[in-house]
Design a protein around this motif. Structure first.
Motif, PDB file in Angstrom:
ATOM      1  N   ILE A   1       0.792  -1.229  -0.137  1.00  0.00           N
ATOM      2  CA  ILE A   1       0.136   0.071  -0.038  1.00  0.00           C
ATOM      3  C   ILE A   1       0.815   1.287  -0.072  1.00  0.00           C
ATOM      4  O   ILE A   1       0.483   2.335  -0.739  1.00  0.00           O
ATOM      5  CB  ILE A   1      -0.910   0.076   1.290  1.00  0.00           C
ATOM      6  N   ILE A   2       1.945   1.152   0.717  1.00  0.00           N
ATOM      7  CA  ILE A   2       2.810   2.581   0.926  1.00  0.00           C
ATOM      8  C   ILE A   2       4.296   1.765   0.426  1.00  0.00           C
ATOM      9  O   ILE A   2       4.829   0.791   1.047  1.00  0.00           O
ATOM     10  CB  ILE A   2       2.763   2.997   2.214  1.00  0.00           C
ATOM     11  N   SER A   3       4.604   2.578  -0.687  1.00  0.00           N
ATOM     12  CA  SER A   3       6.046   2.048  -1.340  1.00  0.00           C
ATOM     13  C   SER A   3       7.013   2.518  -0.178  1.00  0.00           C
ATOM     14  O   SER A   3       6.947   3.594   0.440  1.00  0.00           O
ATOM     15  CB  SER A   3       6.250   3.094  -2.613  1.00  0.00           C
ATOM     16  N   ALA A   4       8.409   2.043  -0.290  1.00  0.00           N
ATOM     17  CA  ALA A   4       9.475   2.378   0.704  1.00  0.00           C
ATOM     18  C   ALA A   4       9.877   4.002   0.578  1.00  0.00           C
ATOM     19  O   ALA A   4      10.337   4.339   1.560  1.00  0.00           O
ATOM     20  CB  ALA A   4      10.672   1.430   0.288  1.00  0.00           C
ATOM     21  N   ASP A   5       9.644   4.364  -0.648  1.00  0.00           N
ATOM     22  CA  ASP A   5      10.141   5.924  -0.752  1.00  0.00           C
ATOM     23  C   ASP A   5       9.190   6.952  -0.156  1.00  0.00           C
ATOM     24  O   ASP A   5       9.455   8.030  -0.064  1.00  0.00           O
ATOM     25  CB  ASP A   5      10.542   6.042  -2.219  1.00  0.00           C
ATOM     26  N   LYS A   6       7.783   6.154  -0.035  1.00  0.00           N
ATOM     27  CA  LYS A   6       6.858   7.005   0.569  1.00  0.00           C
ATOM     28  C   LYS A   6       6.557   6.823   1.812  1.00  0.00           C
ATOM     29  O   LYS A   6       5.783   7.493   2.478  1.00  0.00           O
ATOM     30  CB  LYS A   6       5.479   7.053  -0.412  1.00  0.00           C
ATOM     31  N   ALA A   7       7.304   5.849   2.435  1.00  0.00           N
ATOM     32  CA  ALA A   7       6.990   5.318   3.920  1.00  0.00           C
ATOM     33  C   ALA A   7       7.693   6.372   4.658  1.00  0.00           C
ATOM     34  O   ALA A   7       8.566   7.377   4.339  1.00  0.00           O
ATOM     35  CB  ALA A   7       7.583   3.970   4.091  1.00  0.00           C
ATOM     36  N   PRO A   8       7.053   6.465   6.013  1.00  0.00           N
ATOM     37  CA  PRO A   8       7.817   7.451   7.000  1.00  0.00           C
ATOM     38  C   PRO A   8       9.039   7.202   7.348  1.00  0.00           C
ATOM     39  O   PRO A   8       9.250   5.996   7.069  1.00  0.00           O
ATOM     40  CB  PRO A   8       6.808   7.533   8.139  1.00  0.00           C
ATOM     41  N   LYS A   9      10.150   8.091   7.680  1.00  0.00           N
ATOM     42  CA  LYS A   9      11.342   7.833   8.024  1.00  0.00           C
ATOM     43  C   LYS A   9      11.666   7.885   9.489  1.00  0.00           C
ATOM     44  O   LYS A   9      12.618   7.526  10.085  1.00  0.00           O
ATOM     45  CB  LYS A   9      12.357   8.668   7.312  1.00  0.00           C
ATOM     46  N   ASP A  10      10.665   8.409  10.140  1.00  0.00           N
ATOM     47  CA  ASP A  10      10.662   8.820  11.632  1.00  0.00           C
ATOM     48  C   ASP A  10       9.403   8.613  12.205  1.00  0.00           C
ATOM     49  O   ASP A  10       8.377   9.119  11.706  1.00  0.00           O
ATOM     50  CB  ASP A  10      11.501   9.982  11.965  1.00  0.00           C
ATOM     51  N   TRP A  11       9.441   8.493  13.482  1.00  0.00           N
ATOM     52  CA  TRP A  11       7.954   8.630  14.105  1.00  0.00           C
ATOM     53  C   TRP A  11       7.410  10.086  14.131  1.00  0.00           C
ATOM     54  O   TRP A  11       6.095  10.351  13.866  1.00  0.00           O
ATOM     55  CB  TRP A  11       8.011   8.291  15.622  1.00  0.00           C
ATOM     56  N   LEU A  12       8.317  11.035  13.803  1.00  0.00           N
ATOM     57  CA  LEU A  12       7.880  12.289  13.794  1.00  0.00           C
ATOM     58  C   LEU A  12       7.135  12.675  12.651  1.00  0.00           C
ATOM     59  O   LEU A  12       6.453  13.860  12.579  1.00  0.00           O
ATOM     60  CB  LEU A  12       8.844  13.383  14.107  1.00  0.00           C
ATOM     61  N   ASP A  13       7.418  12.048  11.410  1.00  0.00           N
ATOM     62  CA  ASP A  13       6.897  12.022  10.480  1.00  0.00           C
ATOM     63  C   ASP A  13       5.266  11.855  10.561  1.00  0.00           C
ATOM     64  O   ASP A  13       4.623  12.568   9.458  1.00  0.00           O
ATOM     65  CB  ASP A  13       7.447  11.288   9.033  1.00  0.00           C
ATOM     66  N   LEU A  14       4.878  11.194  11.036  1.00  0.00           N
ATOM     67  CA  LEU A  14       3.354  10.689  11.156  1.00  0.00           C
ATOM     68  C   LEU A  14       2.677  11.807  11.601  1.00  0.00           C
ATOM     69  O   LEU A  14       1.542  12.117  10.786  1.00  0.00           O
ATOM     70  CB  LEU A  14       3.125   9.578  12.249  1.00  0.00           C
ATOM     71  N   GLY A  15       2.906  12.613  12.431  1.00  0.00           N
ATOM     72  CA  GLY A  15       2.098  13.776  13.204  1.00  0.00           C
ATOM     73  C   GLY A  15       2.458  14.932  12.037  1.00  0.00           C
ATOM     74  O   GLY A  15       1.409  16.023  12.153  1.00  0.00           O
TER      75      GLY A  15
ATOM     76  N   ASN B   1       3.147  15.188   8.715  1.00  0.00           N
ATOM     77  CA  ASN B   1       2.769  14.759   7.187  1.00  0.00           C
ATOM     78  C   ASN B   1       1.481  14.499   6.843  1.00  0.00           C
ATOM     79  O   ASN B   1       0.920  13.457   7.574  1.00  0.00           O
ATOM     80  CB  ASN B   1       3.519  13.803   6.489  1.00  0.00           C
ATOM     81  N   PRO B   2       0.808  15.418   6.146  1.00  0.00           N
ATOM     82  CA  PRO B   2      -0.662  15.271   5.887  1.00  0.00           C
ATOM     83  C   PRO B   2      -0.934  13.859   5.199  1.00  0.00           C
ATOM     84  O   PRO B   2      -2.004  13.323   5.368  1.00  0.00           O
ATOM     85  CB  PRO B   2      -0.999  16.446   5.176  1.00  0.00           C
ATOM     86  N   GLU B   3      -0.156  13.250   4.440  1.00  0.00           N
ATOM     87  CA  GLU B   3      -0.334  12.158   3.726  1.00  0.00           C
ATOM     88  C   GLU B   3      -0.332  10.865   4.616  1.00  0.00           C
ATOM     89  O   GLU B   3      -0.862  10.018   4.181  1.00  0.00           O
ATOM     90  CB  GLU B   3       1.071  11.941   2.890  1.00  0.00           C
ATOM     91  N   PHE B   4      -0.118  10.872   5.855  1.00  0.00           N
ATOM     92  CA  PHE B   4      -0.228   9.929   6.793  1.00  0.00           C
ATOM     93  C   PHE B   4      -1.429  10.086   7.800  1.00  0.00           C
ATOM     94  O   PHE B   4      -1.791   9.132   8.644  1.00  0.00           O
ATOM     95  CB  PHE B   4       1.035   9.751   7.591  1.00  0.00           C
ATOM     96  N   GLN B   5      -2.298  11.093   7.575  1.00  0.00           N
ATOM     97  CA  GLN B   5      -3.454  11.178   8.369  1.00  0.00           C
ATOM     98  C   GLN B   5      -4.271  10.311   8.261  1.00  0.00           C
ATOM     99  O   GLN B   5      -4.894   9.724   7.106  1.00  0.00           O
ATOM    100  CB  GLN B   5      -3.912  12.609   8.090  1.00  0.00           C
ATOM    101  N   GLY B   6      -4.557   9.569   9.257  1.00  0.00           N
ATOM    102  CA  GLY B   6      -5.545   8.519   9.425  1.00  0.00           C
ATOM    103  C   GLY B   6      -5.158   7.092   9.078  1.00  0.00           C
ATOM    104  O   GLY B   6      -5.956   6.145   8.870  1.00  0.00           O
TER     105      GLY B   6
END
Length: 373
Positions: free
Chosen positions: A166-180, A182-187
């Motif tokens: 569902i999420i390719s390696a290049d689009k995956a988060p690189k750190d926990w901080l990315d989750l909050g 980056n709008p792409e990861f919302q939900g």
């Protein structure tokens, strides 16, 4: 004439009696002398203490690491090594509270499996003794308690995982901080809302301790609390009873927390091999440790058991059997190849465990009351 005969008879009788009496005295003396002079080798002698085989008394062993057959495996291995142990298993927090409650009249002799935070609580409550086994020198640097109260057995990395379908390696988060941030990861990720458990607590600690500030609330600068709020605002709360990995595999929440020791089993169970993230700051690392309970009346046996349990031989067999990564660097050579490959790509995030142990309760309370609304 009669007087002469009578006198002679009395004299003869006296000599006979004297002879008999003298004979008995000599015989008794000889007997006593013989007894006194009997060589020590002819008397039963105790074996010198140094040569006597060590006596292994039955040990009561508290652990939270006995599931999935691990406890049974240890009992059988210990028996073959000459130890009789009784495993008492429970959750880490419950065992910690029980050990503290029993500290004035301890039941357990040895405790293993708990993580650093819980062992720090036991140290503060004087539940453990200082004891450094010989194998402690083989444990990866920084994993043992520097004061010598507990020592590392097994490493468990807390990973940020994702579904690569569902999420390719290049689009995956690189750190926990990315989750909050980056709008792409919302939900799309499961937020660590089950804060009664150690793993979510360590996810939170991995963020907050980056913003340590003696003048901040509970030792954390406001910037740290802002990051935590974004983490919860942008994510989906975990649901009690649901398997995080199942939600990753199904795509319900394709990003979530994974414990390294479950990766192989979960991959086989759900048919999805999750990708994992390796932040530059490192990953929270749970290390299962062994310690000896203060007040045990079986201290010698407890020390021998801990010496045996942590050896490279025993930990290497355990690693191969249960797909684990030993803290013992010599035992790590026997870990399965996929486990070694994973840990080669990871580093442990530096934690001040004393600081975390002192503050994590307050952090959880603040998050539950003020942030998770």
């Amino acid at each position: 004439m009669k007087k002469s005969l009578l006198t002679a008879s009395i004299l003869t009788l006296s000599l006979v009696l004297a002879a008999c009496g003298g004979g008995n005295a000599n015989e008794e003396q000889d007997t006593n002398n013989a007894s006194a002079e009997q060589p020590a080798a002819q008397q039963p002698a105790e074996q010198p203490a140094a040569e006597q085989p060590a006596k292994n008394e039955k040990l009561i062993v508290y652990t939270n690491a006995n599931s999935d057959g691990r406890g049974d495996w240890l009992v059988e291995k210990a028996k073959a090594a000459g130890f009789e142990i009784e495993i008492v298993g429970a959750g880490g927090a419950d065992l910690t509270n029980r050990l503290i409650a029993e500290k004035n009249n301890p039941v357990a002799d040895v405790v293993f499996g708990l993580n650093n935070m819980l062992y720090e609580n036991l140290k503060k409550e004087n539940v453990l003794i200082q004891y450094v086994p010989a194998w402690a020198a083989d444990v990866e640097a920084g994993l043992n308690d520097p004061e010598g109260y507990y020592h590392g057995l097994v490493k468990q990395a807390i990973l940020l995982g994702y579904n690569p379908d569902i999420i390719s390696a290049d689009k995956a988060p690189k750190d926990w901080l990315d989750l909050g941030n980056n709008p792409e990861f919302q939900g799309k990720y499961e937020a660590p809302t089950m804060l009664g458990q150690i793993t979510p607590q360590l996810v939170v600690a991995g963020i907050l301790t980056r913003y340590q500030d003696a003048n901040g609330e509970y030792g954390i600068a406001q910037a740290g609390w802002d990051e935590i709020k974004k983490l919860y605002d942008n994510g989906v709360g975990a649901v009690e009873g649901e398997d995080t990995y199942a939600n990753i595999a199904s795509g319900k929440t394709p990003i979530g927390t994974i414990v390294s020791g479950t990766l192989k089993k979960k991959t086989e169970q759900y048919g999805v091999a999750a990708g994992t993230v390796s932040p530059e700051v490192g990953v929270p690392m749970i290390v299962e440790h062994a310690g000896i309970v203060n007040g045990t009346k079986k201290i010698d046996t407890a020390q021998r058991f801990v010496e045996w349990m942590g050896t490279a031989e025993v930990q290497g067999e355990f690693a191969a059997q249960f797909n684990a990564m030993p803290a013992n660097t010599k035992a790590a050579e026997q870990a399965n190849e996929e486990v070694k490959a994973l840990y080669a790509s990871l580093k442990a995030q530096a934690f001040d465990w004393g600081f975390i142990s002192d503050n994590v309760g307050s952090w959880v309370e603040k998050i539950e009351l003020e942030i998770m609304k």
